[in-house]
Design a protein around this motif. Structure first.
Motif, PDB file in Angstrom:
ATOM      1  N   GLN A  78      -2.378  -3.635 -13.252  1.00 50.27           N
ATOM      2  CA  GLN A  78      -0.960  -3.850 -12.964  1.00 50.27           C
ATOM      3  C   GLN A  78      -0.770  -4.245 -11.504  1.00 50.27           C
ATOM      4  O   GLN A  78      -0.001  -5.162 -11.179  1.00 50.27           O
ATOM      5  N   LEU A  79      -1.487  -3.552 -10.622  1.00 49.19           N
ATOM      6  CA  LEU A  79      -1.396  -3.875  -9.201  1.00 49.19           C
ATOM      7  C   LEU A  79      -1.902  -5.288  -8.930  1.00 49.19           C
ATOM      8  O   LEU A  79      -1.275  -6.051  -8.179  1.00 49.19           O
ATOM      9  N   MET A  80      -3.027  -5.656  -9.542  1.00 47.86           N
ATOM     10  CA  MET A  80      -3.589  -6.991  -9.297  1.00 47.86           C
ATOM     11  C   MET A  80      -2.630  -8.086  -9.770  1.00 47.86           C
ATOM     12  O   MET A  80      -2.510  -9.131  -9.136  1.00 47.86           O
ATOM     13  N   SER A  81      -1.930  -7.820 -10.902  1.00 47.41           N
ATOM     14  CA  SER A  81      -0.964  -8.824 -11.364  1.00 47.41           C
ATOM     15  C   SER A  81       0.184  -8.978 -10.382  1.00 47.41           C
ATOM     16  O   SER A  81       0.677 -10.085 -10.143  1.00 47.41           O
ATOM     17  N   TYR A  82       0.618  -7.858  -9.758  1.00 49.91           N
ATOM     18  CA  TYR A  82       1.674  -7.939  -8.748  1.00 49.91           C
ATOM     19  C   TYR A  82       1.177  -8.659  -7.501  1.00 49.91           C
ATOM     20  O   TYR A  82       1.924  -9.420  -6.864  1.00 49.91           O
ATOM     21  N   LEU A  83      -0.075  -8.426  -7.110  1.00 50.70           N
ATOM     22  CA  LEU A  83      -0.605  -9.067  -5.911  1.00 50.70           C
ATOM     23  C   LEU A  83      -0.768 -10.568  -6.101  1.00 50.70           C
ATOM     24  O   LEU A  83      -0.653 -11.336  -5.143  1.00 50.70           O
ATOM     25  N   ARG A  84      -1.041 -10.985  -7.357  1.00 49.35           N
ATOM     26  CA  ARG A  84      -1.198 -12.428  -7.628  1.00 49.35           C
ATOM     27  C   ARG A  84       0.146 -13.148  -7.649  1.00 49.35           C
ATOM     28  O   ARG A  84       0.218 -14.353  -7.485  1.00 49.35           O
ATOM     29  N   SER A  85       1.220 -12.407  -7.901  1.00 52.47           N
ATOM     30  CA  SER A  85       2.542 -13.011  -8.035  1.00 52.47           C
ATOM     31  C   SER A  85       3.092 -13.373  -6.665  1.00 52.47           C
ATOM     32  O   SER A  85       3.026 -12.593  -5.717  1.00 52.47           O
ATOM     33  N   GLU A  86       3.651 -14.590  -6.571  1.00 53.35           N
ATOM     34  CA  GLU A  86       4.282 -15.006  -5.319  1.00 53.35           C
ATOM     35  C   GLU A  86       5.700 -14.473  -5.223  1.00 53.35           C
ATOM     36  O   GLU A  86       6.280 -14.441  -4.141  1.00 53.35           O
ATOM     37  N   GLN A  87       6.290 -14.056  -6.372  1.00 52.94           N
ATOM     38  CA  GLN A  87       7.617 -13.461  -6.347  1.00 52.94           C
ATOM     39  C   GLN A  87       7.510 -11.989  -5.973  1.00 52.94           C
ATOM     40  O   GLN A  87       6.498 -11.346  -6.219  1.00 52.94           O
ATOM     41  N   THR A  88       8.581 -11.463  -5.425  1.00 52.61           N
ATOM     42  CA  THR A  88       8.578 -10.067  -4.985  1.00 52.61           C
ATOM     43  C   THR A  88       9.837  -9.388  -5.499  1.00 52.61           C
ATOM     44  O   THR A  88      10.922  -9.584  -4.963  1.00 52.61           O
ATOM     45  N   SER A  89       9.665  -8.611  -6.557  1.00 50.79           N
ATOM     46  CA  SER A  89      10.774  -7.826  -7.088  1.00 50.79           C
ATOM     47  C   SER A  89      10.745  -6.435  -6.469  1.00 50.79           C
ATOM     48  O   SER A  89       9.719  -5.992  -5.932  1.00 50.79           O
ATOM     49  N   PRO A  90      11.868  -5.715  -6.523  1.00 52.17           N
ATOM     50  CA  PRO A  90      11.870  -4.334  -5.983  1.00 52.17           C
ATOM     51  C   PRO A  90      10.818  -3.457  -6.646  1.00 52.17           C
ATOM     52  O   PRO A  90      10.197  -2.627  -5.981  1.00 52.17           O
ATOM     53  N   LEU A  91      10.603  -3.631  -7.950  1.00 49.29           N
ATOM     54  CA  LEU A  91       9.608  -2.808  -8.633  1.00 49.29           C
ATOM     55  C   LEU A  91       8.199  -3.122  -8.136  1.00 49.29           C
ATOM     56  O   LEU A  91       7.380  -2.224  -7.930  1.00 49.29           O
ATOM     57  N   GLN A  92       7.940  -4.422  -7.897  1.00 45.91           N
ATOM     58  CA  GLN A  92       6.631  -4.790  -7.361  1.00 45.91           C
ATOM     59  C   GLN A  92       6.432  -4.216  -5.967  1.00 45.91           C
ATOM     60  O   GLN A  92       5.367  -3.672  -5.648  1.00 45.91           O
ATOM     61  N   LYS A  93       7.458  -4.325  -5.130  1.00 44.25           N
ATOM     62  CA  LYS A  93       7.350  -3.747  -3.778  1.00 44.25           C
ATOM     63  C   LYS A  93       7.062  -2.254  -3.851  1.00 44.25           C
ATOM     64  O   LYS A  93       6.199  -1.730  -3.140  1.00 44.25           O
ATOM     65  N   LEU A  94       7.807  -1.562  -4.734  1.00 44.71           N
ATOM     66  CA  LEU A  94       7.625  -0.107  -4.855  1.00 44.71           C
ATOM     67  C   LEU A  94       6.220   0.218  -5.341  1.00 44.71           C
ATOM     68  O   LEU A  94       5.561   1.136  -4.826  1.00 44.71           O
ATOM     69  N   TYR A  95       5.731  -0.560  -6.314  1.00 43.24           N
ATOM     70  CA  TYR A  95       4.402  -0.277  -6.878  1.00 43.24           C
ATOM     71  C   TYR A  95       3.313  -0.510  -5.818  1.00 43.24           C
ATOM     72  O   TYR A  95       2.403   0.320  -5.653  1.00 43.24           O
ATOM     73  N   ILE A  96       3.417  -1.637  -5.100  1.00 39.21           N
ATOM     74  CA  ILE A  96       2.403  -1.930  -4.071  1.00 39.21           C
ATOM     75  C   ILE A  96       2.479  -0.902  -2.949  1.00 39.21           C
ATOM     76  O   ILE A  96       1.460  -0.402  -2.466  1.00 39.21           O
ATOM     77  N   TYR A  97       3.698  -0.565  -2.536  1.00 42.13           N
ATOM     78  CA  TYR A  97       3.829   0.434  -1.471  1.00 42.13           C
ATOM     79  C   TYR A  97       3.262   1.784  -1.909  1.00 42.13           C
ATOM     80  O   TYR A  97       2.585   2.466  -1.131  1.00 42.13           O
ATOM     81  N   ASN A  98       3.533   2.173  -3.155  1.00 43.25           N
ATOM     82  CA  ASN A  98       3.000   3.455  -3.651  1.00 43.25           C
ATOM     83  C   ASN A  98       1.480   3.457  -3.653  1.00 43.25           C
ATOM     84  O   ASN A  98       0.842   4.479  -3.360  1.00 43.25           O
ATOM     85  N   LYS A  99       0.877   2.298  -3.985  1.00 49.34           N
ATOM     86  CA  LYS A  99      -0.582   2.213  -3.974  1.00 49.34           C
ATOM     87  C   LYS A  99      -1.118   2.358  -2.554  1.00 49.34           C
ATOM     88  O   LYS A  99      -2.091   3.091  -2.307  1.00 49.34           O
ATOM     89  N   VAL A 100      -0.458   1.673  -1.601  1.00 46.08           N
ATOM     90  CA  VAL A 100      -0.881   1.777  -0.193  1.00 46.08           C
ATOM     91  C   VAL A 100      -0.671   3.198   0.311  1.00 46.08           C
ATOM     92  O   VAL A 100      -1.526   3.772   0.992  1.00 46.08           O
ATOM     93  N   ASN A 101       0.466   3.793  -0.052  1.00 40.38           N
ATOM     94  CA  ASN A 101       0.759   5.160   0.396  1.00 40.38           C
ATOM     95  C   ASN A 101      -0.211   6.167  -0.225  1.00 40.38           C
ATOM     96  O   ASN A 101      -0.637   7.122   0.437  1.00 40.38           O
ATOM     97  N   ALA A 102      -0.578   5.950  -1.520  1.00 41.40           N
ATOM     98  CA  ALA A 102      -1.539   6.845  -2.159  1.00 41.40           C
ATOM     99  C   ALA A 102      -2.892   6.788  -1.461  1.00 41.40           C
ATOM    100  O   ALA A 102      -3.569   7.810  -1.287  1.00 41.40           O
ATOM    101  N   MET A 103      -3.287   5.570  -1.033  1.00 42.65           N
ATOM    102  CA  MET A 103      -4.541   5.451  -0.294  1.00 42.65           C
ATOM    103  C   MET A 103      -4.424   6.144   1.060  1.00 42.65           C
ATOM    104  O   MET A 103      -5.349   6.838   1.505  1.00 42.65           O
ATOM    105  N   TYR A 104      -3.260   6.021   1.712  1.00 45.90           N
ATOM    106  CA  TYR A 104      -3.072   6.630   3.036  1.00 45.90           C
ATOM    107  C   TYR A 104      -3.141   8.153   2.956  1.00 45.90           C
ATOM    108  O   TYR A 104      -3.812   8.791   3.764  1.00 45.90           O
TER     109      TYR A 104
END
Length: 579
Positions: free
Chosen positions: A77-103
């Motif tokens: 799911q994350l990789m599909s969001y990273l490949r997308s050039e569009q940025t929806s609020p849900l995509q931003k939240l998902y990517i941020y949560n992944k970065v925050n989980a790693m942090y």
């Protein structure tokens, strides 16, 4: 000799006297002096071994950090969001949560930053309110290729290890973005500190340029003269540090594209101090002491080790839930008394757990039915049917639909005969419940569900999801901004002997404070239940799931107010193979 048979302390006392008095008495007679040069070689060799251990631990630590960087690839799911050039609020939240989980996964991380090439924006998770850290986040290198890059950065007067890796969209060669991890030296300090003596000093240099990453001394001035002497895979040379003469010992190592050198300074005072401590010891006495220890260990193993091992095996059986512990041979000493007490304790514990388990199941069932059965169901059904008929006659079809949904909810919740239902029924119940809530909140409330088809037919405890959704509405959205979204996500991992079911309820409401989360954990540990007008609360759902699934159930709660509050339930279902 009866006192010796009945006292474990006497056995240990006699044994220790034999193992210490005899060898040391002989060592005072037979002793010879070792030379300083041999002690120096011994100290160097011992430090080589210790530094190899530290180097290997550092490689393991760097390997673990590399695995974190690769975790993005295993999330489709994350990789599909990273490949997308569009940025929806849900995509931003998902990517941020992944970065925050790693942090937050590593306490030594100062920051984690993902720079998207396609979206032209960065996602950062770091300590807030630190101006020096904000400057550090702007200090990174543009890298090429897919290999990991390492460099030393500075956070104030402290060094930070920057790890950078490009995310490649395999099998294509497109670079999706760059992941930067700013790693503090807390864990590296722990690895090295375990081998650090009072007068020693450790230094860690990385890459071929021998950049100084770590120093156990605050004053690192004057270290440049040693970099030209670090030749070969390992070695040592005489030198001076802080006006103290001694030996610099170094070991080169490498993990993938991360070469590093570990350097240790041992003062001459420490080397010769070790020589003085061993000056009167004799090799012959050491062999005699070893022989005595071996013989004594063989004797003591019969009296101590065997019953201890038997007790450990019995404890392991109890941990797995097997309380039928066989009694060992009758002994009259303390170990025999301990085994007898342990045997009696396991029998009492077995009886208590059986009673407690039945009591918990009965209590939970009674509470559920008590909370459900507050009004006469037949009276409600007949009344709602009459109201629905009147609404239909007057053309109020929406009212009729809502009454039908309310009736479906009441029938489901007041079905006292059913304790286990398919997940499909729980989802239908949630759809009816959310339809009524959307009629109340209108456009201020939105919700989505994501469920794989194979998960719909799994059996779960009844009334599992509604309390979680209700908590999100009442405590998150209604007491927050008054509007928001709720997402129900169900994931299923199928294995040969078990299914791993993961249920997540996500909302962007007011959130849960750390104190509340800690209180929930404490109530869960203490097996507390909550009662009151708000229905079956979160802790009650957690306790019910623990009763149903035992150690196969785990949970976690994370919350960022007005961004994402996530309640995660992980259920391990053991599948019984059909004949």
């Amino acid at each position: 000799m009866r006192w010796l048979k009945q006292s474990l302390f006497s056995k240990l006392l006699i044994g220790m006297l034999l193992a210490t008095v005899v060898p040391f008495s002989l060592s005072n007679i037979i002793a010879y002096q070792t030379t300083s040069s041999s002690m120096k070689e011994q100290v160097i060799e011992l430090n080589y071994n210790a530094m190899e251990i530290i180097s290997n631990n550092l490689k393991i630590y760097i390997h673990d950090l590399n695995l974190l960087l690769g975790s993005f690839y295993v999330d489709p799911q994350l990789m599909s969001y990273l490949r997308s050039e569009q940025t929806s609020p849900l995509q931003k939240l998902y990517i941020y949560n992944k970065v925050n989980a790693m942090y937050i996964s590593r306490s030594e991380f100062n920051a984690v930053k993902y720079i998207s090439n396609l979206k032209k924006q960065a996602f950062t998770s770091s300590d807030v309110g630190n101006s020096e850290l904000e400057n550090l986040l702007q200090d990174y290198d543009k890298i090429q290729g897919e290999s990991m890059q390492y460099s030393v950065k500075h956070l104030g007067n402290k060094e930070v290890l920057l790890m950078q890796k490009n995310l490649i969209d395999y099998p294509r060669s497109t670079i999706l973005g760059t992941l930067n991890m700013y790693v503090g030296l807390r864990e590296i300090d722990k690895l090295i500190y375990s081998q650090l003596s009072t007068d020693d000093a450790y230094f860690l240099l990385i890459k071929d340029e021998q950049q100084l990453l770590y120093s156990s001394n605050e004053d690192t001035a004057g270290l440049s003269h040693i970099q030209g002497k670090l030749l070969g895979s390992r070695g040592f040379f005489e030198g001076e540090l802080e006006r103290r003469e001694g030996v610099f010992i170094y070991v080169h190592n490498e993990y993938n594209d991360f070469p590093f050198t570990l350097v240790k300074f041992v003062p001459n005072a420490v080397i010769y101090s070790s020589a003085h401590k061993t000056i009167n010891r004799s090799l012959l006495i050491q062999f005699i002491a070893i022989a005595f220890v071996v013989v004594l260990a063989m004797i003591l193993s019969y009296f101590i080790i065997l019953p201890v091992r038997r007790l450990i095996r019995n404890i392991a059986r109890v941990e797995k839930g097997h309380f039928d512990i066989p009694k060992g041979k009758k002994r009259t000493d303390e170990m025999g008394l301990l085994e007898d007490r342990f045997y009696g304790m396991t029998r009492n514990l077995d009886d208590y757990m059986n009673r407690e388990h039945r009591y918990r199941l009965e209590l939970t069932t009674a509470q559920l039915k008590m909370l459900q059965a507050q009004i006469n169901p037949h009276f409600l059904y007949n009344t709602m049917q009459s109201i629905g008929t009147i609404a239909m006659k007057h053309g109020a079809y929406e009212i009729s639909d809502k009454i039908s949904e309310l009736g479906s909810i009441l029938r489901y919740s007041m079905d006292f005969q059913t304790e286990i239902v398919m997940l499909e029924m729980e989802l239908k119940h949630i759809e009816d419940y959310m339809s009524l809530q959307q009629g109340r909140f209108k456009s201020k409330l939105s919700y989505t569900m994501s469920i794989p088809p194979e998960a719909r037919y799994l059996e779960v405890p009844k009334m599992l999801l509604q309390p979680l959704i209700e908590n999100s509405i009442v405590h998150g959205i209604e007491r927050g901004r008054g509007y928001g979204f709720i997402h129900l996500d169900v994931a299923l991992e199928i294995k040969e002997s078990e299914h791993l079911l993961c249920i997540q309820v996500i909302d962007d409401g007011k959130g849960i404070t750390l104190e509340t989360i800690e209180a929930i954990r404490q109530d869960y540990v203490e097996d507390k239940l909550h009662y009151g007008k708000n229905g079956i609360g979160l802790i009650n759902v957690l306790q019910r799931l623990r009763l149903f699934y035992g150690p196969g159930f785990t949970w976690e709660v994370t919350s960022v107010p007005f961004e994402a509050t996530i309640i995660s339930l992980h259920i391990r279902m053991v599948m019984i193979p059909s004949d």
